[in-house]
Design a protein around this motif. Structure first.
Motif, PDB file in Angstrom:
ATOM      1  N   ALA A 163       0.813  -1.221   0.000  1.00  0.00           N
ATOM      2  CA  ALA A 163       0.000   0.000   0.000  1.00  0.00           C
ATOM      3  C   ALA A 163       0.844   1.266   0.000  1.00  0.00           C
ATOM      4  O   ALA A 163       0.315   2.366  -0.147  1.00  0.00           O
ATOM      5  CB  ALA A 163      -0.938  -0.005   1.202  1.00  0.00           C
ATOM      6  N   CYS A 164       2.153   1.139   0.151  1.00  0.00           N
ATOM      7  CA  CYS A 164       3.048   2.320   0.096  1.00  0.00           C
ATOM      8  C   CYS A 164       2.799   3.095  -1.188  1.00  0.00           C
ATOM      9  O   CYS A 164       2.706   2.517  -2.258  1.00  0.00           O
ATOM     10  CB  CYS A 164       4.500   1.842   0.137  1.00  0.00           C
ATOM     11  SG  CYS A 164       5.694   3.074  -0.417  1.00  0.00           S
ATOM     12  N   ILE A 165       2.669   4.410  -1.073  1.00  0.00           N
ATOM     13  CA  ILE A 165       2.382   5.223  -2.250  1.00  0.00           C
ATOM     14  C   ILE A 165       3.630   5.926  -2.801  1.00  0.00           C
ATOM     15  O   ILE A 165       3.533   6.761  -3.696  1.00  0.00           O
ATOM     16  CB  ILE A 165       1.269   6.263  -1.974  1.00  0.00           C
ATOM     17  CG1 ILE A 165       1.645   7.171  -0.796  1.00  0.00           C
ATOM     18  CG2 ILE A 165      -0.075   5.574  -1.736  1.00  0.00           C
ATOM     19  CD1 ILE A 165       0.631   8.294  -0.527  1.00  0.00           C
ATOM     20  N   GLY A 166       4.782   5.606  -2.238  1.00  0.00           N
ATOM     21  CA  GLY A 166       6.017   6.178  -2.789  1.00  0.00           C
ATOM     22  C   GLY A 166       6.095   7.693  -2.704  1.00  0.00           C
ATOM     23  O   GLY A 166       6.643   8.353  -3.575  1.00  0.00           O
ATOM     24  N   CYS A 167       5.516   8.233  -1.622  1.00  0.00           N
ATOM     25  CA  CYS A 167       5.462   9.697  -1.524  1.00  0.00           C
ATOM     26  C   CYS A 167       6.767  10.297  -1.042  1.00  0.00           C
ATOM     27  O   CYS A 167       7.094  11.436  -1.360  1.00  0.00           O
ATOM     28  CB  CYS A 167       4.320  10.108  -0.600  1.00  0.00           C
ATOM     29  SG  CYS A 167       4.517   9.546   1.110  1.00  0.00           S
ATOM     30  N   GLY A 168       7.499   9.553  -0.234  1.00  0.00           N
ATOM     31  CA  GLY A 168       8.765  10.068   0.274  1.00  0.00           C
ATOM     32  C   GLY A 168       8.656  10.818   1.593  1.00  0.00           C
ATOM     33  O   GLY A 168       9.642  11.388   2.062  1.00  0.00           O
ATOM     34  N   ALA A 169       7.496  10.800   2.204  1.00  0.00           N
ATOM     35  CA  ALA A 169       7.354  11.490   3.492  1.00  0.00           C
ATOM     36  C   ALA A 169       8.290  10.903   4.536  1.00  0.00           C
ATOM     37  O   ALA A 169       8.821  11.609   5.391  1.00  0.00           O
ATOM     38  CB  ALA A 169       5.909  11.393   3.984  1.00  0.00           C
ATOM     39  N   CYS A 170       8.507   9.599   4.447  1.00  0.00           N
ATOM     40  CA  CYS A 170       9.390   8.925   5.400  1.00  0.00           C
ATOM     41  C   CYS A 170      10.795   9.514   5.328  1.00  0.00           C
ATOM     42  O   CYS A 170      11.439   9.747   6.354  1.00  0.00           O
ATOM     43  CB  CYS A 170       9.418   7.416   5.123  1.00  0.00           C
ATOM     44  SG  CYS A 170       9.558   6.977   3.377  1.00  0.00           S
ATOM     45  N   VAL A 171      11.253   9.770   4.104  1.00  0.00           N
ATOM     46  CA  VAL A 171      12.577  10.355   3.918  1.00  0.00           C
ATOM     47  C   VAL A 171      12.589  11.785   4.464  1.00  0.00           C
ATOM     48  O   VAL A 171      13.511  12.196   5.169  1.00  0.00           O
ATOM     49  CB  VAL A 171      12.960  10.357   2.421  1.00  0.00           C
ATOM     50  CG1 VAL A 171      14.277  11.078   2.194  1.00  0.00           C
ATOM     51  CG2 VAL A 171      13.006   8.930   1.892  1.00  0.00           C
ATOM     52  N   VAL A 228       4.837   9.497  10.333  1.00  0.00           N
ATOM     53  CA  VAL A 228       4.240  10.371   9.313  1.00  0.00           C
ATOM     54  C   VAL A 228       3.723   9.607   8.103  1.00  0.00           C
ATOM     55  O   VAL A 228       3.107  10.184   7.211  1.00  0.00           O
ATOM     56  CB  VAL A 228       5.238  11.435   8.814  1.00  0.00           C
ATOM     57  CG1 VAL A 228       5.731  12.277   9.980  1.00  0.00           C
ATOM     58  CG2 VAL A 228       6.388  10.815   8.040  1.00  0.00           C
ATOM     59  N   CYS A 229       3.998   8.310   8.032  1.00  0.00           N
ATOM     60  CA  CYS A 229       3.633   7.580   6.807  1.00  0.00           C
ATOM     61  C   CYS A 229       2.120   7.589   6.605  1.00  0.00           C
ATOM     62  O   CYS A 229       1.371   7.130   7.467  1.00  0.00           O
ATOM     63  CB  CYS A 229       4.131   6.137   6.885  1.00  0.00           C
ATOM     64  SG  CYS A 229       3.520   5.165   5.503  1.00  0.00           S
ATOM     65  N   PRO A 230       1.672   8.101   5.474  1.00  0.00           N
ATOM     66  CA  PRO A 230       0.219   8.175   5.259  1.00  0.00           C
ATOM     67  C   PRO A 230      -0.428   6.797   5.160  1.00  0.00           C
ATOM     68  O   PRO A 230      -1.627   6.669   5.351  1.00  0.00           O
ATOM     69  CB  PRO A 230       0.085   8.946   3.947  1.00  0.00           C
ATOM     70  CG  PRO A 230       1.408   8.820   3.274  1.00  0.00           C
ATOM     71  CD  PRO A 230       2.425   8.691   4.364  1.00  0.00           C
ATOM     72  N   LYS A 231       0.338   5.780   4.852  1.00  0.00           N
ATOM     73  CA  LYS A 231      -0.246   4.448   4.684  1.00  0.00           C
ATOM     74  C   LYS A 231       0.092   3.530   5.856  1.00  0.00           C
ATOM     75  O   LYS A 231      -0.063   2.312   5.767  1.00  0.00           O
ATOM     76  CB  LYS A 231       0.220   3.831   3.360  1.00  0.00           C
ATOM     77  CG  LYS A 231      -0.240   4.641   2.146  1.00  0.00           C
ATOM     78  CD  LYS A 231      -1.764   4.686   2.032  1.00  0.00           C
ATOM     79  CE  LYS A 231      -2.216   6.012   1.466  1.00  0.00           C
ATOM     80  NZ  LYS A 231      -3.668   6.183   1.382  1.00  0.00           N
ATOM     81  N   GLU A 232       0.574   4.125   6.932  1.00  0.00           N
ATOM     82  CA  GLU A 232       0.866   3.374   8.161  1.00  0.00           C
ATOM     83  C   GLU A 232       1.767   2.171   7.916  1.00  0.00           C
ATOM     84  O   GLU A 232       1.543   1.088   8.483  1.00  0.00           O
ATOM     85  CB  GLU A 232      -0.425   2.944   8.859  1.00  0.00           C
ATOM     86  CG  GLU A 232      -1.313   4.121   9.213  1.00  0.00           C
ATOM     87  CD  GLU A 232      -2.556   3.717   9.966  1.00  0.00           C
ATOM     88  OE1 GLU A 232      -2.511   3.629  11.200  1.00  0.00           O
ATOM     89  OE2 GLU A 232      -3.595   3.474   9.304  1.00  0.00           O
ATOM     90  N   ILE A 233       2.761   2.334   7.060  1.00  0.00           N
ATOM     91  CA  ILE A 233       3.740   1.263   6.875  1.00  0.00           C
ATOM     92  C   ILE A 233       4.489   1.104   8.194  1.00  0.00           C
ATOM     93  O   ILE A 233       4.986   2.079   8.756  1.00  0.00           O
ATOM     94  CB  ILE A 233       4.732   1.614   5.731  1.00  0.00           C
ATOM     95  CG1 ILE A 233       3.991   1.866   4.415  1.00  0.00           C
ATOM     96  CG2 ILE A 233       5.798   0.527   5.583  1.00  0.00           C
ATOM     97  CD1 ILE A 233       3.269   0.691   3.816  1.00  0.00           C
ATOM     98  N   SER A 234       4.549  -0.123   8.662  1.00  0.00           N
ATOM     99  CA  SER A 234       5.094  -0.355  10.001  1.00  0.00           C
ATOM    100  C   SER A 234       6.619  -0.392   9.981  1.00  0.00           C
ATOM    101  O   SER A 234       7.245  -0.950   9.069  1.00  0.00           O
ATOM    102  CB  SER A 234       4.557  -1.684  10.538  1.00  0.00           C
ATOM    103  OG  SER A 234       5.350  -2.106  11.610  1.00  0.00           O
TER     104      SER A 234
HETATM  105  S1  SF4 Z   1       5.952   7.624   3.822  1.00  0.00           S
HETATM  106 FE1  SF4 Z   1       4.998   5.599   3.748  1.00  0.00          FE
HETATM  107  S2  SF4 Z   1       3.817   5.648   1.857  1.00  0.00           S
HETATM  108 FE2  SF4 Z   1       5.249   7.374   1.726  1.00  0.00          FE
HETATM  109  S3  SF4 Z   1       7.036   6.472   0.652  1.00  0.00           S
HETATM  110 FE3  SF4 Z   1       7.416   6.274   2.833  1.00  0.00          FE
HETATM  111  S4  SF4 Z   1       6.708   4.196   3.312  1.00  0.00           S
HETATM  112 FE4  SF4 Z   1       5.790   4.731   1.351  1.00  0.00          FE
END
Ligand code: SF4
Ligand SMILES: Cc1cc2nc3c(=O)[nH]c(=O)nc-3n(C[C@H](O)[C@H](O)[C@H](O)COP(=O)(O)OP(=O)(O)OC[C@H]3O[C@@H](n4cnc5c(N)ncnc54)[C@H](O)[C@@H]3O)c2cc1C
Ligand code: FES
Lengths: 254, 657
Positions: A163-171, A228-234
């Motif tokens: 479900a990760c959307i590749g937004c980059g918020a994690c970075v 901050v992950c919008p998709k709650e990636i653990s």
């Molecule tokens: S913040 Fe979550 S959804 Fe966005 S890229 Fe990182 S892991 Fe994926």
């Protein structure tokens, strides 16, 4: 829903292009409805800037429903703003009250250079996927979809990571600009499925190598990414990733 | 006469026959053949990956920052396939038949049968790629039902099916990028087709970061550029979805098929104010379990939970007992409009109906309690377990609703209203997915081909992937086999020079208007004209007015538009202006097409043509054809007809009662 209007002060990062040094600009925005989305507030401001003969603020967005991963604003020190498990485009103005000041910046990371204003270059993520974020199966090679049953729990977990959307918020949230959450989500998605098994080792090694090459930082387990992950990636995926990496390193045979 | 090139023979043999007899290109020659693909949604990404795997040299383009962000990512509910895993009577024939009937007998039998045939392969392919479809506890794939059908053939991944399918195709595409078979150009927008000796031989694209124009050669060009629902300004489409690629093709001679066939989806979050930039879909899958109702009393202002059961009008169940809440989209949308127009609408705007989950929560809750052996469960227990089941099935949709409206749909019924969602019309293509311009193909939502006048839910994902994975790899070979001796044409060729200049001139013209009004304001006005007069209900007088108004708007656009910034830089306002200019022209053609089609069919409802009960009334004697429009000059089109022949699915009045 009850709604109300508000006046706000926005401090927005303006940067003409990648070589410009950039600066904050302050805007007063008036009569914003609590029913608007955060990006609709930017639409209103941009319409005004154009009418005043000024350059509107460039920002990335497309689906505006939290799924494409394109929107990317760093709002009051937090990627995607104050709401939990949310993207910038899903943030609505009822999160704010009259008189608030909101500071908006682009994602900040060496591997995500600013292109203009709030728009950054995230192609590094595509290159990490190119390094191995797939299952090598050509069109036409597949067997019947029900020939390999997969435990529901495993399938659900694989889905949660896919479900990760590749937004980059994690970075953007990470003080080391680490991309570990993103990489761990993809490695986990594919490692949890039998179809992903044959390339399990080479995948993790190659994706991590590419991640390092792109200049993302290391992980020091602060957990800012997960928060901050919008998709709650653990964040437990990062442990799985490390595990996969170690196992692959020990036994890699190709 | 338009030739759709449908192979002869019995319906269920046509595709097999075609595959057995089409020309092939040997692997060594494939490496010399270049294919340009515009778009990386399900259609484009699957085509790019598959053609790359076959050995063609592919260049793929998208305007987003990554191919993974194409609008397909937003598809929620599911993808159909005739697997019959549920043993409930499904078959290739039934999927074919449902699709033809659902499309109100305005699609081609040959294409639709092929679609049904390859549907099962799609699911196999996706699972092999690691697409995590929903599964049952036994580990096998789960299905649900969608509108317009009575079997469970829809595969899904929670409410994120499009995302999962696209990520699968995207990963396959990136694998080909890594292998060097596909070169990816993101943040690029195609702005024209280059024609050489009557064939499509390349494109002019604008790099959206630098603003530079680029020339790219291809032996063939595939448009996988999606639908044009944003001509209505407000729609469920992503903000960037646009018609430009298809429209440029139309201007280079490609016919536009059934432009007025648009789908208005019944279950979307209603408009909340003038600031609204887009509308959000609440997946059709919600109609599986949710019940739609309005108060029986006009103008009832009580809260929904205060309205007792006997004072609620479950109007779909009342009007269509056989299909109930699962009637096709066009039927459900019109029924909602009818209730709201008659004064029964709810919410502050009175332009909404309720989608209620209370019953479903109770039903699932009882089931769970019984499974868990809880005897005489309390209402709280039932509710708790019921909510959990609903959460697992539709959680992300419910969350989305709450984020937008601030209301909790587990507690109060959702308010929904129809919104523009999908365009069945598109570039006319033959059986091989080629437009009437040699070497120019259209796949996915960009073509007109498979859904007739109304698309059934979960069939667009199926069609996009069918076109890209399983159709184009065969049909393109049939064309390119004649091109193996054509060397790549250098982009210094005069046709490239001239086309680039035309694109540059148009951009200069747009920038030099230096008027007073923003692109957005024109787009909003266009949308309002289209929604009011070419929307859910259409009539001759309204359409004629719309055509005049659009012509007026076009004049104003080209004389009073203001675009800030410069050309050789990132300039989203300029990108938008380019697109809106094309939308305005398309809007005119849509109204012309709607005016010409003096019958009701599927999503196209002409008020002049309805049954006594207010259902759409087709006129097969006069309109059993595809309307393919050729552009003759500014505001001047010629109609070509492709008569539709139904040998197997005999047209009848569509009934869901
Ligand atoms: S913040 Fe979550 S959804 Fe966005 S890229 Fe990182 S892991 Fe994926
Ligand atoms: C909210 C929503 C939910 C949906 N849910 C379902 C569902 O559950 N089941 C179902 O079957 N269908 C569903 N649909 C419909 C379905 O998602 C679409 O019809 C389908 O995904 C379209 O795919 P596509 O590949 O044709 O185009 P898209 O995915 O729209 O891709 C278009 C591509 O073209 C590119 N492009 C366009 N123009 C240019 C240009 N000029 N230059 C360069 N690139 C360009 C874009 O960048 C993009 O990559 C849904 C649609 C919406 C809006
Ligand atoms: S715009 Fe698509 S996730 Fe925000």
């Amino acid at each position: 829903m009850e709604h109300h209007t508000m006046n706000l002060t926005l401090k927005v990062w303006r940067q003409k292009n990648s070589s410009d040094s950039g600066h904050f600009e302050t805007y007063d925005v008036k009569d914003i409805s609590s029913e608007m989305s955060f990006l609709e507030m930017f639409d209103v401001l941009n319409e005004r800037l154009i009418a005043e003969g000024k350059d509107p603020i460039a920002f990335d967005h497309d689906c505006r429903e939290g799924i494409c991963g394109m929107c990317s604003m760093y709002i009051n020190g937090r990627p995607h703003g104050p709401w939990h498990a949310n993207t910038t485009c899903q943030l609505h103005m009822r999160a704010y009250k009259d008189g608030d000041t909101i500071v908006v910046e682009p994602w900040r990371a060496k591997s995500f250079p600013v292109i203009k204003d709030l728009v950054v270059d995230r192609t590094a993520f595509d290159r990490i996927i190119q390094a191995g974020g797939y299952i090598s199966v050509n069109t036409g090679n597949a067997v019947d979809a029900n020939s390999i049953p997969i435990e529901k729990d495993k399938a659900d977990l694989a889905f949660a990571n896919a479900a990760c959307i590749g937004c980059g918020a994690c970075v953007a949230a990470c003080k080391n600009s680490s991309a570990m959450l993103f990489v761990s989500a993809k490695v986990s998605h594919l490692a949890l499925l039998p179809q992903g098994d044959p390339e399990r080792k080479s995948r993790v090694i190659n994706m991590i190598a590419q991640m390092d090459k792109e200049g993302f930082g290391g992980c020091t387990n602060t957990g800012a990414c997960e928060a901050v992950c919008p998709k709650e990636i653990s964040i437990t995926n990062i442990a799985r990733l490390n595990n996969e990496y170690i196992k692959a390193g020990l036994t890699v045979d190709k | 006469m338009l030739n759709a090139k449908i192979p002869g023979g019995p319906l269920d043999q046509k595709w097999t026959y075609y595959k057995g007899h089409c020309n092939l290109v040997n692997p060594a020659n494939k490496r010399k053949l270049e294919v340009i693909i515009i778009g990386t949604g399900l259609a484009g990404a699957s085509a790019a990956a598959s053609l790359g795997e076959l050995g063609y040299k592919v260049k793929a383009f998208c305007f987003q920052d990554s191919p993974r962000r194409a609008h397909s990512i937003a598809a929620q509910g599911g993808i159909n396939a005739a697997k019959n895993y549920q043993n409930d009577g499904d078959s290739v024939f039934r999927l074919f038949y449902d699709t033809i009937k659902g499309g109100d007998y305005r699609a081609r039998e040959g294409n639709v049968h092929r679609l049904a045939e390859v549907s099962a392969n799609i699911i196999d392919q996706c699972v092999a790629q690691g697409v995590p479809f929903a599964r049952e506890y036994g580990g096998l794939l789960s299905n649900r039902s969608f509108g317009g059908t009575q079997v469970q053939r829809t595969f899904y991944a929670a409410g994120q099916t499009g995302q999962q399918l696209l990520i699968g195709a995207y990963q396959a595409l990136e694998r080909q990028v890594a292998l060097g078979n596909v070169k990816m150009y993101s943040r690029h927008e195609m702005l024209d087709i280059v024609m050489i000796d009557g064939k499509a031989r390349g494109i002019i694209a604008r790099n959206l970061v630098t603003g530079e124009l680029e020339r790219h050669f291809g032996h063939a060009v595939l448009l996988c550029s999606g639908g044009y629902g944003n001509v209505f300004y407000l729609s469920t489409n992503a903000m960037g979805s646009n018609v430009t690629a298809a429209w440029k093709a139309h201007k280079k001679g490609a016919y536009f098929g059934n432009p007025c066939f648009t789908q208005i989806h019944p279950t979307c979050i209603p408009v909340s104010g003038d600031h609204q930039s887009k509308l959000t879909l609440m997946s059709e899958s919600l109609r599986n379990d949710g019940r739609i109702w309005v108060p029986k009393q006009k103008g009832d202002t009580r809260k929904p939970n205060e309205i007792p059961e006997e004072e609620r009008d479950y109007y779909l169940e009342r009007r269509y007992p056989a299909f109930g809440n699962l009637v096709p989209r066009d039927v459900a949308s019109r029924a909602a409009k009818e209730r709201c127009d008659a004064g029964y609408g709810v919410g502050s705007s009175r332009q909404a109906v309720y989608l209620d989950y209370a019953k479903a929560i109770e039903r699932y809750g009882l089931g769970e309690c019984s499974k868990l052996g809880i005897e005489d469960p309390t209402p709280e227990q039932v509710r708790e377990h019921g909510v959990n089941v609903v959460k697992e099935k539709y959680g992300n949709l419910f969350d989305m609703y709450e984020k937008i409206t601030g209301e909790n749909p587990y507690e109060v019924p959702m308010r929904i209203y129809p919104a523009v969602h999908y365009t069945m019309g598109g570039l006319w293509v033959d059986y091989e997915l080629m437009t009437n311009v040699p070497g120019l193909y259209a796949l996915g939502e960009a073509n007109f081909s498979d859904h007739g006048a109304n698309r059934l839910g979960a069939s667009a994902l199926m069609q996009g992937l069918a076109d890209g994975y399983f159709v184009i790899p065969y049909t393109i070979g049939n064309y390119l086999s004649n091109d193996i001796r054509t060397a790549a044409i250098p982009t210094s060729h005069q046709a490239f020079v001239d086309t680039e200049k035309a694109v540059q001139d148009r951009i200069d013209r747009l920038m030099n208007i230096k008027g007073a009004k923003t692109v957005e304001s024109f787009h909003k006005r266009l949308g309002k004209i289209m929604w009011d007069k070419c929307g859910m209900a259409r009539n001759a007088a309204g359409l004629q007015e719309a055509i005049e108004e659009i012509r007026q708007l076009k004049k104003e656009f080209w004389s009073n538009l203001r675009i800030p910034g410069g050309i050789k830089e990132m300039n989203p306002e300029l990108d938008k202006a380019n697109r809106v200019a094309d939308f305005i022209e398309l809007g005119e053609l849509m109204c012309i097409d709607a005016l010409q089609r003096n019958e009701s069919c599927g999503g196209h409802f002409r008020e002049e043509s309805q049954t006594e009960e207010g259902e759409a009334k087709r006129d097969d004697n006069n309109f059993q054809y595809v309307a393919a429009w050729e552009l003759k000059g500014e505001g001047n089109w010629e109609l070509h007809r492709e008569d539709l022949v139904f040998e197997v699915a005999k047209p009848s009045q569509r009934s869901y009662k």
